[in-house]
Motif scaffolding. Structure first.
Motif, PDB file in Angstrom:
ATOM      1  N   TRP A  21     -24.322 -67.770 -37.278  1.00 59.36           N
ATOM      2  CA  TRP A  21     -23.566 -69.025 -37.260  1.00 59.36           C
ATOM      3  C   TRP A  21     -24.312 -70.109 -36.500  1.00 59.36           C
ATOM      4  CZ3 TRP A  21     -21.039 -71.967 -33.453  1.00 59.36           C
ATOM      5  CH2 TRP A  21     -20.104 -72.899 -33.941  1.00 59.36           C
ATOM      6  N   ALA A  24     -27.517 -71.234 -38.325  1.00 52.99           N
ATOM      7  CA  ALA A  24     -27.278 -72.066 -39.497  1.00 52.99           C
ATOM      8  C   ALA A  24     -26.925 -73.497 -39.128  1.00 52.99           C
ATOM      9  CB  ALA A  24     -26.148 -71.460 -40.340  1.00 52.99           C
ATOM     10  N   THR A  62     -30.727 -66.435 -42.540  1.00 50.72           N
ATOM     11  CA  THR A  62     -31.407 -67.697 -42.832  1.00 50.72           C
ATOM     12  C   THR A  62     -31.511 -67.927 -44.342  1.00 50.72           C
ATOM     13  OG1 THR A  62     -33.533 -66.550 -42.572  1.00 50.72           O
ATOM     14  CG2 THR A  62     -32.737 -67.809 -40.700  1.00 50.72           C
ATOM     15  N   ALA A  65     -28.097 -69.161 -45.466  1.00 53.94           N
ATOM     16  CA  ALA A  65     -27.916 -70.525 -44.975  1.00 53.94           C
ATOM     17  C   ALA A  65     -28.795 -71.507 -45.743  1.00 53.94           C
ATOM     18  CB  ALA A  65     -28.235 -70.597 -43.482  1.00 53.94           C
ATOM     19  N   TYR A  69     -27.421 -74.689 -47.823  1.00 54.56           N
ATOM     20  CA  TYR A  69     -27.854 -76.042 -47.472  1.00 54.56           C
ATOM     21  C   TYR A  69     -28.485 -76.759 -48.667  1.00 54.56           C
ATOM     22  CZ  TYR A  69     -27.337 -76.354 -42.361  1.00 54.56           C
ATOM     23  OH  TYR A  69     -26.853 -76.478 -41.090  1.00 54.56           O
ATOM     24  N   LYS A 188     -34.072 -74.381 -42.276  1.00 53.91           N
ATOM     25  CA  LYS A 188     -33.641 -73.074 -42.768  1.00 53.91           C
ATOM     26  C   LYS A 188     -34.623 -72.525 -43.801  1.00 53.91           C
ATOM     27  CE  LYS A 188     -31.154 -72.246 -40.025  1.00 53.91           C
ATOM     28  NZ  LYS A 188     -31.727 -73.292 -39.337  1.00 53.91           N
ATOM     29  N   GLY A 224     -24.148 -66.828 -41.060  1.00 55.47           N
ATOM     30  CA  GLY A 224     -24.996 -67.878 -41.606  1.00 55.47           C
ATOM     31  C   GLY A 224     -24.303 -68.684 -42.688  1.00 55.47           C
ATOM     32  N   TRP A 225     -23.557 -67.999 -43.549  1.00 53.15           N
ATOM     33  CA  TRP A 225     -22.831 -68.685 -44.623  1.00 53.15           C
ATOM     34  C   TRP A 225     -21.750 -69.593 -44.051  1.00 53.15           C
ATOM     35  CZ3 TRP A 225     -17.638 -68.018 -46.390  1.00 53.15           C
ATOM     36  CH2 TRP A 225     -17.362 -68.656 -47.597  1.00 53.15           C
ATOM     37  N   ALA A 228     -23.424 -72.660 -42.140  1.00 51.27           N
ATOM     38  CA  ALA A 228     -23.991 -73.688 -43.016  1.00 51.27           C
ATOM     39  C   ALA A 228     -22.894 -74.533 -43.652  1.00 51.27           C
ATOM     40  CB  ALA A 228     -24.856 -73.031 -44.088  1.00 51.27           C
TER      41      ALA A 228
END
Length: 261
Positions: A21, A24, A62, A65, A69, A188, A224-225, A228
């Protein structure tokens, strides 16, 4: 692995989610995950194992993310990919030297990095908040970004790692005059390259605890999801406070472990 308790494994998974988290949104997930691994793994575990496992986990978060992004934020994809490929090679070179890094040296280095990041966040709260200039970037600025982020920060990520995402964001804002959201998105893509380059070397050297990776990676991808999506929706201003809290806590814990434990 037999010395790693279920409680430790669960806590490492939680740290992996938090790292995904943070990484991201503002970069620097390694500032959360690597210290957690150094503290959680058995004392006789080689530091390179923590570095390698961190890369195997981080590359999943990553990647998620980066895809999120690129789909939702304005990114120069061609330039980001070139940076990422250069950083991949540089990170592999840094990872080749990482086995020589002793844990007693690594922890103070991480504390210094943490303090530098915290100081910058406090002193420059508006850094990267202004819109990017409309004019075309000069060739000199692009070459500077390739040299500093692709080569310099890529090598650092392979050698040590913590703070790489944050350093990428800061350098992209400073060199390319990107706003913070676009810099985070570009970082990222580059970070995927640095993680892959380092992971290749660590994996070939047997310095990855593969038994832990699937579980920690699942948590890291989820973090990460979510991070982002949150960054795209809300921006990163509120995350600065969270980052400072995390950095302060980690510096205190690593300092205690280094000098008083």
């Amino acid at each position: 692995m037999s010395d790693i308790t279920l409680t430790t494994a669960v806590l490492l998974c939680v740290a992996a989610a938090a790292a995904g988290w943070v990484d991201a949104v503002v970069g620097g997930g390694g500032l959360v995950l690597l210290p957690a691994m150094l503290l959680g793994l058995p004392a006789d575990q080689p530091p390179a194992d923590a570095l390698g496992t961190n890369k195997a986990v981080a590359v999943t978060g990553t990647s998620i993310a980066a895809v999120t992004y690129v789909r939702k934020a304005p990114v120069d994809r061609g330039f980001a990919v070139r940076l990422g490929l250069l950083a991949l090679a540089s990170a592999a070179g840094g990872a080749a030297f990482a086995s020589a890094v002793d844990k007693a040296v690594l922890q103070p280095l991480i504390m210094v990095v943490l303090l530098l990041v915290a100081g910058f966040v406090v002193l420059r709260p508006q850094f990267g908040m202004a819109p990017a200039p409309a004019e075309e970037l000069s060739r000199r600025r692009r070459l500077g970004a390739l040299a500093l982020t692709g080569v310099g920060i890529g090598f650092y990520d392979g050698l040590i790692g913590p703070g790489t995402g944050t350093f990428l964001v800061l350098s992209l804002v400073a060199l390319l005059r990107l706003n913070l959201l676009t810099a985070s998105a570009t970082a990222k893509v580059v970070n995927v390259g640095t993680n892959l380059g380092a992971l290749l070397v660590f994996g070939l050297g047997g310095n990855v605890l593969w038994q832990l990776v699937p579980f920690m990676a699942a948590f890291n991808m989820t973090g990460g999801w979510l991070g982002a999506r949150m960054a795209v929706k809300k921006g990163s201003g509120f995350v600065r406070v969270v980052l400072l809290v995390v950095v302060t806590a980690l510096v205190a814990r690593l300092g205690y472990d280094q000098w008083f434990a």
